[in-house]
Motif scaffolding. Structure first.
Motif, PDB file in Angstrom:
ATOM      1  N   LYS A 243       0.804  -1.223   0.000  1.00 13.96           N
ATOM      2  CA  LYS A 243       0.000   0.000   0.000  1.00 13.96           C
ATOM      3  C   LYS A 243       0.838   1.275   0.000  1.00 13.96           C
ATOM      4  O   LYS A 243       0.309   2.376  -0.199  1.00 13.96           O
ATOM      5  N   PHE A 244       2.169   1.134   0.183  1.00 10.81           N
ATOM      6  CA  PHE A 244       3.015   2.325   0.206  1.00 10.81           C
ATOM      7  C   PHE A 244       3.764   2.555  -1.105  1.00 10.81           C
ATOM      8  O   PHE A 244       4.452   3.564  -1.251  1.00 10.81           O
ATOM      9  N   ASN A 520       1.831  16.484  -7.175  1.00 12.09           N
ATOM     10  CA  ASN A 520       2.195  16.566  -5.760  1.00 12.09           C
ATOM     11  C   ASN A 520       2.844  17.916  -5.530  1.00 12.09           C
ATOM     12  O   ASN A 520       3.935  18.187  -6.021  1.00 12.09           O
ATOM     13  N   THR A 535       7.604  17.412   3.544  1.00 16.25           N
ATOM     14  CA  THR A 535       6.984  16.119   3.251  1.00 16.25           C
ATOM     15  C   THR A 535       5.996  15.727   4.341  1.00 16.25           C
ATOM     16  O   THR A 535       6.178  16.047   5.523  1.00 16.25           O
ATOM     17  N   GLN A 536       4.975  14.979   3.920  1.00 16.50           N
ATOM     18  CA  GLN A 536       3.959  14.489   4.834  1.00 16.50           C
ATOM     19  C   GLN A 536       3.844  12.975   4.665  1.00 16.50           C
ATOM     20  O   GLN A 536       4.435  12.375   3.769  1.00 16.50           O
ATOM     21  N   SER A 538       1.581  11.246   3.478  1.00 15.82           N
ATOM     22  CA  SER A 538       1.004  10.849   2.191  1.00 15.82           C
ATOM     23  C   SER A 538       2.029  10.847   1.061  1.00 15.82           C
ATOM     24  O   SER A 538       1.718  10.418  -0.051  1.00 15.82           O
ATOM     25  N   SER A 539       3.236  11.313   1.315  1.00 18.63           N
ATOM     26  CA  SER A 539       4.244  11.394   0.262  1.00 18.63           C
ATOM     27  C   SER A 539       4.986  10.090   0.049  1.00 18.63           C
ATOM     28  O   SER A 539       5.877  10.015  -0.789  1.00 18.63           O
ATOM     29  N   ARG A 540       4.636   9.045   0.814  1.00 18.21           N
ATOM     30  CA  ARG A 540       5.374   7.789   0.679  1.00 18.21           C
ATOM     31  C   ARG A 540       5.117   7.163  -0.691  1.00 18.21           C
ATOM     32  O   ARG A 540       3.971   7.073  -1.144  1.00 18.21           O
TER      33      ARG A 540
END
Length: 1315
Positions: A243-244, A520, A535-536, A538-540
């Motif tokens: 999922k990442f 992004n 970065t957050q 969700s940036s993975r």
């Protein structure tokens, strides 16, 4: 943020990762991180858990049931309670990796003369100086890379997938086996896998032969139930997803190995003339991969290859020249295919060699002129491969370049290789195939250029030029690495690659092109870099960088993971490390955290952070202790801290004494039957268990009934011849070992003992060892060492060197020299130098390797006692002055923070001194007037004070170009090639610098001769600054010149003076060109010449002088004068024996110029005889004794001819032979009763002979003898002895002409019959 883990105690020569033990073998659990141990030191270090259960194997970082010793895994004492399976496993490791393998001991003792005992030691733990196995070096390299390598996230934390294993890009498989395409990955959660084939989704579920391994992406294609592997060829790519993000494998090109059959063909015999070149073509069937080619006979005997006969890289067999012996075998090309392990053989070639010498006489093979002996014409070389005089070749960077030149010729040519404009790379170039091939490994761009091979024999040489172009598939400059950030942090991914042509870069995210991914705002793409800001979570994602050109591609995955994790320690707590005194050791503290933690080390829970001096902290947090001392023992604590918290761990360090053999076994000579004792006394750390073992001839010694092994000796009773050899004492502990060797010579009972050492070869001494510093004083120290083995050549000198770690770390300097009888010396030291010493031994053979360095000793500081030398002040521009000096070295700094106080002021102005403090070796003073003198001082200073008052040096600011030119320049022509100059000096204020010289520029404007081209190149003449006159020479006569003068200072030339013109008068001409003397016959000599290159005036004619000479006798000289247009002349020879010497010169009105001399060629009948020889020969011919001798010889020849005539006039019957019907053999004419003669019916006049000048008679080819006809054995005699048979002539089948009759027998045969 990052886990930058150093993984174990390391040394300066490499680390080895010892894998953790299986949980069933030794411990109930397994450490997640293996420990790396130094191959030279002990890892030799033991890591004991902090539970206090020294014998228990649980909870340890590594499995100490097998600790890496000097070349082996040695079972450690505290693990004896391991399971039987573990014990068997350790014993097998010991068996496979013996602590003293034979190859290592051979390396230790190779080429060592055996004196009165000898031994090898490594670093101060006294380990054997063994080279580590190659994989040890590889492990060390991997450890170095790990210090700043890829980031690892503990697997219990969530993370995107990472590809861990995949098949090679070009995957060739065996068609007889199942196909396996590997793809494995890790991640949290565990990733799922899918594949594409030829860029389209590959549905595994629809094909019953294809399956995927459980918990893996590896594809298995099963052909047990049928199917063709070729149907599955194509390009495959694996995708690992959670999922990442999604990670990609390389594009794997699947190909099935092919080994096609050789086409059937009937090969006719190859007919070739002896000495001619020949190529036997192989033309193997195309296979995948390409087969290995080799040549054999049909009976499977290998074809012997040498400089004359060899196989080319293309598989063909080349004969530089064919010899008759090449017919003795046939030639078959064989192809070996890798995957199928089959060899296919081509139908053999047979050779038929045509020759003028049918006998294959083996003695001719070693004949110094084999080809001439066999009647083979010699030929200049010519190239068989490659064709022509030039070719080109392209090679990829990192590959091997193979250049090949195969030449024919008689004799066989030699091949030599060269590179135009440079040398062959000696470290990478090697010659193969008898110098016919040049291989350069690991090609780089600097290997491009032109290479040429030179083929030469005694008949001549030729060359072939090969232009090499080096291209490159993409290779990494900066490979993208995983990026782990905390929320809100910035970071970047960099993907830089190079190649030829320049590769293109394409970014992807989760396997999709970046331009098609959702936007992004925190991500920015700048060419080969992706920048992330704020970065957050969700940036993975997983990013792919694909860089490619026409020669290949590179694909790299790098994930971006955003984590918020407090520091954590990744290694077991409270470790125990045991190390040997004076070794280098690394203490590791693997940790992880995000944001990135800072790590500090403390000793014994107090004091400041450890870094500097004997300690060095790496970026990953590992603490290195450069040289272990007793005071370094204690507890070391590492503390990792970030904004979310801190974590700490401890390592307890114990320092052990090294193992030493202080009484070594000595070489001995013993009689058979006596007893011998070899001593081996050892000193070791009492806390370690010592084991003493013995080797004989580098193999473990079996202790039989005749031997007694004690702790400090080995006794052999009843010595026998089989006991002779080398004996090695091995003293080892868990951490280190020491070796000492001696040689035992066994003599027979009656033998007289001899000095065995006298016959041993001499060698360089072994390195000194065990350096020790004592008597430590403020300015001196005593250095003591133990000499190494002198290898049968006494040590004459010791050189002591030192190294300091402040100014020139790693550079060794000579300190002092001592005689070879000394092993302890007091060294005088300078203040504030961190000394380290080593010793080199010297004997008559050479110098030893340097000893291992001593421990460091820093002297106390003091103010400098001197100042820098070579102080200068010079301008580099017109408005500055650069002050430079030679910096002081470590032995003259005398203290920390060495600096220089620079002072300057204008000379004779009494202004105050300007000063500045400088840490380098130069300072530039700006805004200075042009060329003004300055007083300069440079004084040394350190933290202990200033040096002595410096001397004053005069320097000058920068110069500017001169502003004036010399005036009143006068030119006076002195002769046809020189003029005199005179001028007035310029004023000193116009020079604007230091007046270096006056310089005259002059050039030849034209010649006074019409239509004569001249060079107008400017020339110059220089005159010192104190002169106002001078001479310019080497001018051309009869020419117009122009001249200018300038003033020159350090900056350059000033303005030019007024141009002066002058003309040089006529001079004498240069020598006539191309004077040629030819002699078309014995009566005439023709002379030709060309006009002089430099007439230097108007030519008035030529003067020719010639004289005849015969040896040292000279005739009368004759002179001839010619007009200026005449360039030919003929001389009629009056004497056909003498030679002539001609001297020719040109004339102008001034006189004759330079003359050129030539001699007429020698007469054709003169090879090398001199005139003196001719005279002697003439004199001998007129002597009476010579005439008498010639008459006697003529009379003797006449008598012989008369006897011959009488013999030939006798009847034709032969005496009866005693042995009737016996064939007449070649030896029969030699027998007394078998001699014969025969009459010539035609009574032809005597012919076929001639008398030479030396009085010998030469036999012509037409001479006949019965010996030539007697080989057949068919000649028979009747009862009265008359010959009734016919001559049977046996000739070789190659012979085309023979004697058809027995006529015309020469007088020589008659003379022979008389003998």
């Amino acid at each position: 943020m990052r886990w930058l883990a150093a993984r174990g105690a390391a040394g300066d020569s490499g680390e080895v990762a010892a894998t953790a033990a299986d949980s069933t073998d030794c411990a109930p659990s397994r450490s997640p991180s293996p420990r790396r141990l130094n191959w030279r030191e002990a890892s030799h270090s033991s890591l004991i858990p902090g539970t206090g259960r020294g014998g228990n194997c649980t909870g340890r970082l590594i499995d100490l049931c097998a600790a890496w010793g000097p070349g082996a895994f040695l079972p450690s004492a505290h693990c004896r309670r391991a399971t039987p399976g573990a014990v068997r496993k350790r014993l097998k490791e010991v068996e496979e990796l013996s602590s003293i393998p034979k190859a290592h001991v051979e390396q230790l003792e190779r080429a060592r003369a055996r004196g009165l005992g000898s031994r090898e030691r490594g670093l101060v733990p006294r380990m054997a100086r063994q080279q580590p196995p190659p994989w040890v070096h590889a492990a060390f390299l991997l450890l170095l890379l790990s210090l700043g390598g890829a980031i690892e996230i503990p697997m219990d934390l969530t993370q995107p997938p990472t590809i861990t294993k995949q098949s090679v890009k070009d995957h060739i498989v065996d068609p007889r086996d199942n196909i396996l395409i590997e793809c494995e990955a890790k991640g949290n959660p565990a990733p799922s896998f899918h594949w594409t084939r030829n860029s389209r989704f590959f549905n595994i579920a629809k094909d019953p032969r294809v399956s995927m391994r459980r918990r893996s992406g590896t594809l298995v294609i099963d052909f047990r139930s049928g199917g063709r592997p070729e149907e599955y060829e194509g390009e495959y790519q694996c995708f690992a997803r959670n999922k990442f993000g999604t990670a990609l494998s390389n594009r794997i090109r699947l190909q099935v190995s092919k080994s096609p059959l050789w086409p059937k063909e009937n090969l006719d015999p190859v007919v070739v003339q002896e000495g001619a070149p020949l190529t036997l073509q192989c033309n193997p069937p195309p296979g995948l991969p390409s087969p290995v080619i080799f040549w054999m006979s049909s009976s499977m005997e290998p074809i012997t290859q040498d400089k004359r006969v060899s196989q080319g890289h293309n598989g063909d067999l080349y004969f530089s020249n064919v010899m008759l012996q090449d017919m003795q075998t046939d030639y078959s090309c064989n192809a070996r295919f890798h995957f199928t392990h089959t060899i296919q053989q081509k139908n053999p070639f047979t050779l038929k060699v045509l020759t003028n010498h049918p006998y294959n006489d083996s003695s001719l093979r070693n004949h110094p002129d084999m080809y001439s002996a066999r009647g083979v014409a010699e030929r200049t070389p010519s190239f068989m491969y490659p064709q022509g005089t030039s070719s080109s070749q392209m090679v990829l960077r990192g590959m091997d370049l193979l250049l090949e030149c195969i030449a024919s010729g008689v004799p066989t040519p030699d091949i030599a290789w060269y590179k135009k404009g440079g040398d062959l790379p000696s470290d990478k170039a090697k010659f193969e195939n008898f110098n016919k091939a040049l291989r350069i490994t690991n090609v780089s761009e600097e290997d491009s250029g032109e290479y040429f091979c030179l083929a030469s024999n005694k008949m001549g040489s030729i060359r072939h030029t090969i232009s090499v172009r080096v291209k490159a598939a993409p290779y990494w400059l900066d490979e993208p690495k995983n990026l782990i950030l905390a929320p809100g942090e910035d970071g970047r991914l960099v993907c830089r690659a190079n190649g030829n042509p320049k590769p293109t870069v394409q970014w992807m995210v989760n396997g999709e092109p970046l331009q098609s991914a959702p936007p992004n705002p925190n991500r920015e793409v700048a060419g080969d870099t992706i920048i992330f800001r704020d970065t957050q979570i969700s940036s993975r994602a997983v990013y792919q960088c694909n860089t490619s050109n026409e020669h290949g591609y590179l694909l790299a995955n790098a994930f971006v993971s955003v984590l918020d994790v407090p520091p954590r320690m990744l290694s077991p707590r409270n470790q125990l490390m045991r190390v040997i005194l004076y070794n280098r050791t690394r203490l590791d503290c693997p940790f992880f955290g995000s944001p990135i933690p800072t790590l500090r080390w403390f000793k014994n829970g107090q004091g400041s952070n450890l870094d500097g001096g004997n300690y060095h902290v790496y970026e990953n947090g590992s603490l290195e202790i450069k040289m272990i001392r007793k005071e370094d023992q204690g507890i070391y604590t590492c503390v990792a801290t970030n904004i979310l918290g801190k974590a700490e761990n401890q390592v307890r360090l114990e320092v052990k004494d090294p193992t030493r053999i202080f009484r070594m076994p000595e070489d001995q000579v013993a009689k058979r039957g006596t007893a011998v004792q070899l001593e081996c006394r050892v000193k070791h750390d009492p806390s370690l268990r010592l084991t003493v073992s013995w080797l004989k001839d580098d193999e473990p010694l079996y202790i039989g009934n005749r031997m007694k092994k004690e702790d400090d000796s080995l006794t052999i009773f009843g010595v026998a011849e089989r006991d002779q050899g080398s004996y090695t004492c091995v003293a080892s502990t868990e951490l280190d070992q020491d070796l000492a060797k001696a040689y035992l010579t066994v003599l027979a009972d009656q033998a007289t003992p001899t000095n065995r050492l006298a016959a041993l070869p001499k060698g360089r001494p072994d390195r000194p060892r065990d350096l020790e510093l004592t008597d430590l004083a403020e300015r001196s120290v005593r250095l003591t060492w133990i000499p190494g083995d002198d290898n049968n050549s006494p040590i004459t000198d010791y050189i002591v060197q030192f190294e300091e770690d402040q100014f020139q770390p790693g550079v060794w300097h000579d300190h002092s020299k001592f005689p070879g009888s000394v092993n302890s010396a007091v060294l005088q030291l300078s203040p504030y130098v961190n000394y380290q010493f080593r010793v080199i031994a010297i004997n008559e053979v050479g110098s030893s390797h340097p000893s291992l360095p001593s421990e460091r000793y820093r002297t106390s500081g003091a103010p400098p006692e001197s100042n820098p030398s070579d102080v200068k002040g010079e301008g580099t521009r017109k408005n500055n002055m650069e002050i430079t000096w030679t910096p002081m070295n470590a032995t003259s700094a005398f203290g920390p923070n060495l600096r220089y106080i620079v002072k300057w002021r204008r000379r004779e102005t009494r202004e105050t001194w300007n000063n500045v403090t400088v840490w380098g070796s130069r300072y530039v003073v700006g805004q200075t007037p042009v060329y003004v003198p300055y007083e300069i001082r440079v004084q040394a200073e350190n933290d202990f004070g200033k040096g002595p008052e410096p001397d004053t040096v005069i320097g000058y600011s920068g110069e500017d170009y001169p502003r004036a030119a010399p005036t009143d320049v006068k030119v006076r022509v002195m002769n046809s090639t020189a003029i005199g100059l005179q001028w007035n000096r310029v004023y000193s204020d116009t020079v604007q610098g230091q007046l270096r010289e006056y310089r005259a520029y002059y050039w030849r404007e034209s010649s006074l001769l019409k239509n004569l081209w001249v060079s107008q190149k400017r020339q110059q003449a220089s005159f010192s600054s104190d002169r106002t006159r001078g001479v310019v020479g080497r001018l051309f006569p009869y020419s117009n010149y122009k001249l200018e003068m300038v003033v020159v200072n350090g900056r350059g030339d000033g303005p030019r003076s007024e141009t002066k013109e002058f003309t040089t008068p006529e001079g004498v001409p240069s020598a006539p060109r191309r004077f040629r003397v030819r002699q078309p016959n014995l009566e005439t000599i023709n002379l030709e010449w060309d006009h002089p290159e430099h007439p230097n005036g108007i030519l008035t004619g030529y003067t020719l002088k010639y004289v005849a000479f015969n040896g040292t006798k000279l005739g009368k000289q004759i002179a001839e004068n010619f007009s200026p247009n005449q360039t030919k002349f003929s001389v009629q020879r009056s004497d056909p024996v003498s030679r002539y010497r001609f001297t020719l010169s040109a004339r102008t009105q001034v006189g004759s110029g330079e003359a050129v001399t030539e001699e007429s060629p020698a007469p054709p009948n003169e090879a090398t005889p001199t005139a003196a020889y001719t005279n002697n020969q003439a004199d001998i011919a007129t002597q009476g004794w010579f005439i008498g001798l010639m008459c006697a010889i003529a009379l003797l020849v006449l008598i012989l001819l008369i006897v011959c005539f009488i013999k030939r006039s006798r009847g034709g019957k032969y005496p009866v032979r005693e042995k009737k019907d016996v064939p007449l053999g070649p030896e029969d004419p030699k027998e007394e009763d078998g001699s014969f003669d025969y009459s010539d019916e035609d009574n032809k006049p005597l012919q076929g002979s001639q008398t030479s000048l030396d009085g010998t008679i030469k036999q012509q080819e037409s001479d006949d003898s019965l010996v030539d006809y007697g080989e057949g054995g068919e000649g028979q005699f009747n009862e009265d002895g008359s010959f009734i048979g016919q001559y049977t002539v046996k000739k070789d089948k190659e012979e085309t002409e023979g004697n058809e009759s027995s006529e015309a027998t020469s007088p020589v045969n008659a003379i022979y019959s008389l003998a």
